[in-house]
Design an enzyme around this catalytic site. Structure first.
Site, PDB file in Angstrom:
ATOM      1  N   LYS A 162      10.129   5.266  44.681  1.00  0.00           N
ATOM      2  CA  LYS A 162       9.567   5.334  43.405  1.00  0.00           C
ATOM      3  C   LYS A 162      10.876   5.779  42.605  1.00  0.00           C
ATOM      4  O   LYS A 162      11.391   7.291  43.018  1.00  0.00           O
ATOM      5  CB  LYS A 162       8.796   5.708  43.642  1.00  0.00           C
ATOM      6  CG  LYS A 162       7.872   6.466  42.597  1.00  0.00           C
ATOM      7  CD  LYS A 162       6.609   6.697  43.208  1.00  0.00           C
ATOM      8  CE  LYS A 162       5.101   7.800  41.840  1.00  0.00           C
ATOM      9  NZ  LYS A 162       4.423   7.759  41.625  1.00  0.00           N
ATOM     10  N   TRP A 181      -5.997  -1.137  33.850  1.00  0.00           N
ATOM     11  CA  TRP A 181      -6.558  -2.112  32.161  1.00  0.00           C
ATOM     12  C   TRP A 181      -7.160  -3.358  33.037  1.00  0.00           C
ATOM     13  O   TRP A 181      -8.034  -4.142  32.094  1.00  0.00           O
ATOM     14  CB  TRP A 181      -4.856  -1.980  31.358  1.00  0.00           C
ATOM     15  CG  TRP A 181      -4.483  -2.907  30.187  1.00  0.00           C
ATOM     16  CD1 TRP A 181      -5.783  -2.037  29.418  1.00  0.00           C
ATOM     17  CD2 TRP A 181      -4.645  -3.802  29.766  1.00  0.00           C
ATOM     18  NE1 TRP A 181      -5.898  -3.147  28.573  1.00  0.00           N
ATOM     19  CE2 TRP A 181      -4.979  -4.574  28.068  1.00  0.00           C
ATOM     20  CE3 TRP A 181      -3.482  -5.364  30.695  1.00  0.00           C
ATOM     21  CZ2 TRP A 181      -4.841  -5.231  27.970  1.00  0.00           C
ATOM     22  CZ3 TRP A 181      -3.053  -6.725  29.766  1.00  0.00           C
ATOM     23  CH2 TRP A 181      -3.215  -6.772  28.314  1.00  0.00           C
ATOM     24  N   PRO A 210      -0.981  -2.824  26.085  1.00  0.00           N
ATOM     25  CA  PRO A 210       0.147  -2.050  25.573  1.00  0.00           C
ATOM     26  C   PRO A 210       1.231  -0.752  25.881  1.00  0.00           C
ATOM     27  O   PRO A 210      -0.028   0.469  27.020  1.00  0.00           O
ATOM     28  CB  PRO A 210      -0.934  -1.186  24.653  1.00  0.00           C
ATOM     29  CG  PRO A 210      -2.250  -1.562  25.259  1.00  0.00           C
ATOM     30  CD  PRO A 210      -2.406  -2.801  25.718  1.00  0.00           C
ATOM     31  N   TRP A 219      -8.424   5.113  28.880  1.00  0.00           N
ATOM     32  CA  TRP A 219      -7.916   3.247  29.672  1.00  0.00           C
ATOM     33  C   TRP A 219      -9.667   2.715  28.620  1.00  0.00           C
ATOM     34  O   TRP A 219      -9.183   1.050  28.408  1.00  0.00           O
ATOM     35  CB  TRP A 219      -8.489   3.600  30.527  1.00  0.00           C
ATOM     36  CG  TRP A 219      -7.778   3.756  31.439  1.00  0.00           C
ATOM     37  CD1 TRP A 219      -8.129   4.937  32.428  1.00  0.00           C
ATOM     38  CD2 TRP A 219      -6.121   2.990  31.828  1.00  0.00           C
ATOM     39  NE1 TRP A 219      -6.553   5.378  32.430  1.00  0.00           N
ATOM     40  CE2 TRP A 219      -6.007   4.019  32.589  1.00  0.00           C
ATOM     41  CE3 TRP A 219      -5.974   1.903  31.736  1.00  0.00           C
ATOM     42  CZ2 TRP A 219      -4.551   4.024  33.292  1.00  0.00           C
ATOM     43  CZ3 TRP A 219      -5.046   1.599  31.936  1.00  0.00           C
ATOM     44  CH2 TRP A 219      -3.581   2.520  32.939  1.00  0.00           C
ATOM     45  N   LYS A 224      10.363  10.277  36.600  1.00  0.00           N
ATOM     46  CA  LYS A 224      11.424  10.924  35.916  1.00  0.00           C
ATOM     47  C   LYS A 224      12.200  12.336  36.363  1.00  0.00           C
ATOM     48  O   LYS A 224      13.151  12.911  35.994  1.00  0.00           O
ATOM     49  CB  LYS A 224      10.142  11.414  34.830  1.00  0.00           C
ATOM     50  CG  LYS A 224      10.582  10.737  33.434  1.00  0.00           C
ATOM     51  CD  LYS A 224       9.683  10.639  32.277  1.00  0.00           C
ATOM     52  CE  LYS A 224       9.415   9.749  31.621  1.00  0.00           C
ATOM     53  NZ  LYS A 224       8.529  10.564  30.207  1.00  0.00           N
ATOM     54  N   GLN A 281      -2.227  -1.395  37.619  1.00  0.00           N
ATOM     55  CA  GLN A 281      -2.898  -1.368  36.217  1.00  0.00           C
ATOM     56  C   GLN A 281      -4.333  -2.169  36.779  1.00  0.00           C
ATOM     57  O   GLN A 281      -4.875  -2.472  36.232  1.00  0.00           O
ATOM     58  CB  GLN A 281      -2.623  -2.346  35.394  1.00  0.00           C
ATOM     59  CG  GLN A 281      -0.715  -1.936  34.423  1.00  0.00           C
ATOM     60  CD  GLN A 281      -1.392  -0.990  33.840  1.00  0.00           C
ATOM     61  OE1 GLN A 281      -2.709  -0.603  33.008  1.00  0.00           O
ATOM     62  NE2 GLN A 281      -0.670   0.063  33.634  1.00  0.00           N
ATOM     63  N   ASP A 301      -0.136   1.938  22.966  1.00  0.00           N
ATOM     64  CA  ASP A 301      -1.604   2.437  23.082  1.00  0.00           C
ATOM     65  C   ASP A 301      -1.188   4.320  23.198  1.00  0.00           C
ATOM     66  O   ASP A 301      -0.109   4.487  23.162  1.00  0.00           O
ATOM     67  CB  ASP A 301      -1.439   2.957  25.094  1.00  0.00           C
ATOM     68  CG  ASP A 301      -2.454   3.302  25.450  1.00  0.00           C
ATOM     69  OD1 ASP A 301      -3.745   3.593  24.598  1.00  0.00           O
ATOM     70  OD2 ASP A 301      -2.778   3.600  26.840  1.00  0.00           O
TER      71      ASP A 301
END
Length: 1043
Positions: A593, A560, A47, A520, A596, A556, A86
């Site tokens: 990378k 996750w 999610p 998580w 924002k 992840q 999520d």
RNA sequence: GGGCCUGUAGCUUAGGUUGGUUGGAGCACCCGGCUGAUAACCGGGAGGCCAAGAGUUCAAAUCUCUUCAGGCCCA
């Protein structure tokens, strides 16, 4: 009925049209439903958090998820695709804090938890529209109408159920976790928060003497945080390092040998003894301070691998309350957690000399104190990085906070076993990064002292003597325990804490542990909580566990991927997923990378508008292996559009242009394969090979290889060779069998490509399919079955023959270019010199070579001798030494002679005589070099297995034919300038030099045929819609055409 | 600071396991050709210390070590 598509490909228009088609006809739902009852292929969506805008990295993940699920669906599997969101966690809270201008937890509580959580809930779906739109726009088929959402009561209830399982298995316990803590804000900071607050600072670093209990000697330890010495409970040494006991300035001290050699360089000391770190284990020493009265045994030497020989003395002071390493070692040795610092960062009353002082401010005074007691051996300034609070700029303290844990260490063996049972792509992660993590697994610090999250369902009896604890595993259970359970309940804070719960033992009021849990854990529960298991859908869960496929980015791995495995392992002792595809990160144009704050990435929407979803998808799919990082920038997608998508479209456009004129009907007009040309059979062979290999690559997630294979097939084999070679077949006006054979082949391949590529580029393939489909075919390409190759159509010999022909075309064209005879001008003869085997493999394909290099006749020979001639030239390295000064004269004399004749004479008479300065000199073959060269009017080139020879003689007939083609070419370009349709008929007038005119007249029919002219006249003043003067090889020609 | 991944032409990349002809392509560039698929096609050219250094070997883009750069995770 095949229709004429738009000539110019507009990704945006096509894709919008297809999106509308899917929606109006419910194609996604049909793709799932039509496989009801088939073997399921189970996908679990990781999610995303919708509280930020999606960026290119998310696009990659969603494209990959989409294409593999589409592939499996077309392959006959039942593939449900439930979306998920999520919604909990610290990032959400921080976002809201920023928005509301709240600086810390006190501010949040002042603001009101209810109002705060309301804001969080709103914020989570702030960008939902953008996500839904983008998901839709890139063609990711996922059911966003029925997503699982981690904030729903049902979801939380399933999570609670699982926590109760952990509780019942005695895996849930309360311990300490050392966290970076801001004493001013009164809150712990997340790793993400401290990362932005590091500063370089000067701290005192001191060498402190700890006296051994039973011996007159000191351990020399080193620390940069003197204030933690108050809470010292042990000293750590490295088990494998050597420690020495020395006498220095009258004191006996112990430190690491390696450090002594650095620290005491140049100083004199007496070596008394030496031992390994291991031998020191358990040695007791006298505490520096007596403020603490620990309940457990303290003040002895422990072993720890992290003790470094980089700085310090090799002996590290341990304060488990103030360092994570210290804490972990403390746990191992069962050391007490002495925590003589209050939450506001000051010393408590029992630390009498410094009570009430901020700990870091007390450093100088503590140092002075130690100095007075003679326990200080040295003091230095230490420059290092230290974390500060990003909000208030206070120095952070590492501080052992109470926290709830899941004892993952207890199920470690199962974790390892279950991991070994998972297919990892790429494989190295299984035992590498992920395996390492699991082998060193630590207990999962589950609780968060925050507000917006799944509340920890543990209630403690407030009665001081009872202290009974319950872990609640369902809403029902909670309802039964409480006196007033609301009908309209919300399991979040603060409502959950308002429910009055009575202790089942003593009937006192119980109080919930105030924490919420790590988000998580929420997402890691998705594999059962999405079904509200076990309260509902028990069968559904059983059918969907373990899932077949999950796919997320590399970051992840320990997120996750781990939380799923961890929860699945302690709940069911099984792997939660069978296959996991880990994607590389998407980086910006400079391999940096995307962030924002730097704004160094393109808004995906812009790329979608300009280049379209298919180009974007194809770029992400084909640029790199999925697990490699991929640079993303608009130009790359633009290149993809030009290189592949447009080539594909232009080919399709070419086919439909002719097929629609001829009203090609796939039912009636299809010619059986046996009756088609070799060229058709060849492309079908290539095509079937591609299908079979594409399948192989997709099965192991090497999608980039599959994509490149198809791309190469489409561009090189299909477009640049098959279609180019088939153009003439389509130009004939009648519906010949050969033309229909071409259409049949093209039709089959375009229809097939639309299916092969449908999971990868779902829009353009749908557009093509919809135009080509017959009434009895599924209404969408995505409802078709994925293709299987027809191995009967694969013909390796034909493919290898074609390969040879293409090689010959290549060298033949190069040779033409070298000898300067344009391809327009035909040559009368060419000869191929090769062995019988090669001849057999290419003789049926020779027409292709004829046309490509424009030669009238090609014949075969076994050797080149008929085309070569031998000559001789003087051999300078022989003549020089032999005749010295005369050599130059000899060479001049030889060059006067005819070299062909010379060779003949030499072979016949073995010697010749030349006269130099009146002297006769006899030369033999030894004095010459034999040179082999082509006879005149012969040009030669070769491939690996054949020699190609041109007869370059240009007869007037050949020249006339070439000239006719020059004329045709000019007329064609004029037709185009007038924007005429392919079928339009014209009249042509040509004014030309009379000699050329006579030569051209022989080719009049040809010119008229090629240019669709009903009339062609040679006149002095051509007229018409377009009149142009041309210069062809220095000759002026004037052409006029009329429709 | 530790672990893992990556680095080949201006750009995108193949090859790397199993060392072995002169490191292949495509895009862009230059020259020439072809063309009713035209943001295409064909031929040729230019462009590479295979990130750097060291080692192993008769032989290294390929194996080993070190360094540098970028990335991810963990401190």
């Amino acid at each position: 009925m095949i229709e004429l598509p738009p000539q110019k490909y507009s990704p945006k228009n096509v894709e919008e049209k297809i999106l509308q088609f899917w929606e109006e006809n419910d194609i996604f739902k049909k793709q799932i439903d039509q496989r009801k009852g088939c073997t399921p292929y189970i996908f679990l969506e990781g999610p995303p958090t919708a509280n930020g805008m999606p960026h290119p990295g998310h696009i990659l993940t969603r494209v990959m998820k989409d294409l593999f699920t589409r592939y499996q669906a077309m392959n006959g599997h039942y593939v449900e695709r439930k979306a998920g969101w999520d919604t909990h966690g610290l990032p959400v809270e921080i976002e809201v804090e920023k928005k509301l201008g709240l600086k810390d937890k006190q501010d949040v509580e002042k603001y009101g938890i209810k109002k705060f959580n309301d804001e969080c809930k709103k914020s989570v779906f702030k960008y939902e529209n953008a996500w839904v739109e983008l998901t839709c726009r890139i063609g990711f088929w996922v059911d966003m109408d029925n997503p699982y959402i981690t904030l729903k009561n049902d979801y939380i209830e399933s999570v609670w159920w699982s926590l109760k399982q952990a509780w019942d298995k005695k895996l849930l316990y309360k311990g300490h976790k050392v966290v970076p803590y801001c004493p001013r804000c009164g809150t712990a900071l997340s790793a993400h928060e401290i990362a932005q607050g590091y500063k370089i600072v000067d701290d005192p670093s001191i060498f402190v003497k700890f006296k051994l209990k039973d011996e007159y000697a000191y351990f020399l330890a080193w620390t940069t945080t003197p204030w933690t010495l108050i809470s010292n409970v042990a000293l750590a040494v490295h088990p494998d390092q050597t420690y020495i006991k020395i006498r220095l300035n009258g004191d006996v001290m112990i430190l690491a040998e390696e450090r002594a050699s650095v620290l005491l360089k140049g100083e004199e000391y007496e070596l008394l003894d030496g031992f390994s770190g291991k031998e020191l284990e358990g040695t007791e020493y006298e505490p520096l301070f007596d403020f603490a009265k620990p309940e457990k045994k303290a003040w002895y030497v422990v072993l720890a691998d992290f003790v470094t020989m980089e700085d310090g003395t090799g002996i590290v002071h341990m304060a488990p309350a103030f360092g994570e390493d210290d804490y972990n070692v403390g746990k191992k040795y069962d050391l007490p957690v002495v925590q003589l610092v209050k939450l506001d960062g000051t010393f408590p009353d029992e630390v009498t000399p410094w009570k009430g002082q901020f700990v870091k401010d007390a450093d100088p005074s503590i140092i002075k104190h130690l100095e007075k007691r003679g326990l200080l051996e040295g003091i230095h300034k230490h420059t290092h990085e230290y974390p500060f609070c990003w909000r208030c700029d206070s120095p952070l303290l590492y501080y052992a906070m109470e926290s709830w844990f899941i004892a993952m260490t207890k199920v470690q063996d199962s974790l390892v076993r279950n991991n070994n049972n998972i297919n990892w792509y790429p494989e190295y992660l299984q035992q590498g990064r992920f395996g390492d993590f699991i082998r060193e697994v630590k207990d999962w610090a589950l609780s968060r002292k925050r507000y917006w999250g799944t509340p920890l369902p543990i209630w403690t009896c407030s009665d001081k003597t009872c202290k009974h604890q319950i872990c609640v595993g369902s809403v029902e259970e909670l309802r039964n325990l409480s006196e007033s359970f609301p009908d309209n309940y919300d399991l979040h804070k603060p409502f959950v804490d308002e429910i009055v719960v009575k202790c089942p033992k003593c009937k006192s009021q119980m109080k919930r542990e105030e924490e919420v849990i790590d988000c998580w854990y929420d997402s890691g529960s998705a594999f059962f909580a999405q079904w509200h298991y076990p309260f509902e859908n028990q069968d559904k869960f059983k059918d969907n566990f373990p899932v077949d496929f999950i796919c997320e980015a590399l970051d992840q791995t320990r997120g996750w991927f781990y939380s799923l495995l961890a929860i699945s392992t302690f709940l069911f002792d099984d792997r939660p997923y069978k296959n996991v595809l880990t994607l590389g990160l998407v980086l910006d144009e400079n391999n940096q990378k995307m962030s924002k704050s730097k704004r160094n990435y393109v808004d995906p929407i812009i790329v979608l508008d300009h280049e379209g979803a298919d180009s974007l998808r194809w770029y992400l799919i084909s640029a790199n292996a999925p697990w490699m990082s991929t640079r993303f920038f608009e130009q790359a997608v633009k290149d993809t559009l030009g290189k592949f998508i447009l080539t594909f479209w232009n080919s399709y456009n070419f086919f439909t242009t002719y097929a629609s004129i001829d009203k090609f009907d796939c039912k009636k007009d299809t010619i059986p394969i046996a009756k088609r040309q070799l060229l058709d059979k060849w492309i079908l062979s290539r095509y079937n090979k591609v299908i079979s290999n594409v399948r192989k690559h997709i099965e192991v997630f090497e999608i980039h290889k599959a994509a490149r294979l198809v791309e190469n097939f489409v561009i090189e084999d299909f477009s640049n060779w098959y279609l180019r070679r088939s153009r003439k077949r389509l130009w004939v006006e009648e519906k010949t069998e050969d033309k229909l054979a071409g259409y049949s082949t093209m039709y089959e391949i375009f229809l097939g490509l639309s299916k092969i590529l449908a999971p990868l580029i779902p829009f353009i393939t749908e557009e093509i399919y919809l135009n080509l489909r017959a009434d009895d075919m599924p209404e969408s390409v995505h409802l078709c079955d994925y293709l299987h190759s027809d191995d009967k159509q694969i013909d390796d010999e034909l493919e290898s023959g074609m390969e040879k022909i293409r090689d010959l075309v290549e060298v033949g064209r190069a040779l033409r270019s070298k000898i300067g005879i344009k391809v327009k001008y035909p040559l009368s003869n060419a000869t191929l010199v090769c062995d019988k085997k090669i001849e057999d493999s290419i003789k049926d394909l020779l027409d292709l070579l004829n046309e490509e290099i424009n030669v009238k006749k090609i014949s075969f020979e076994r050797d080149t001798s008929n085309f070569m001639t031998k000559t001789v030239k003087p051999n300078h390295s022989k003549l020089g030494p032999k005749y010295k000064a005369k050599a130059k004269g000899i060479v001049n004399a030889i060059e006067e002679l005819d070299s062909h004749q010379l060779y003949g004479d030499l072979t016949k008479t073995k010697k010749i005589t030349v006269s130099v300065d009146g002297e006769d000199i006899v030369l033999t073959m030894d004095d010459f070099q034999i040179v082999e060269s082509e006879k005149s009017h012969i040009a030669r080139t070769e491939t690996e297995d054949a020699v190609l020879l041109f007869d370059t003689t240009l007869t007037p007939d050949l020249e006339a034919e070439g000239f006719a083609r020059e004329i045709v070419r000019r007329i064609q370009s004029m037709r185009k300038e007038l924007d005429l349709d392919v079928e339009d008929r014209i009249t042509v007038g040509i004014n030309i030099d009379s000699e050329k005119k006579n030569a051209l007249q022989k080719w009049q029919d040809y010119i008229q045929g090629e240019t669709r002219s009903k009339e062609l006249s040679f006149i002095d003043r051509p007229s018409g819609k377009l009149v142009k003067k041309w210069k062809i090889d220095e000759l002026e020609v004037e052409i006029g055409i009329n429709k």
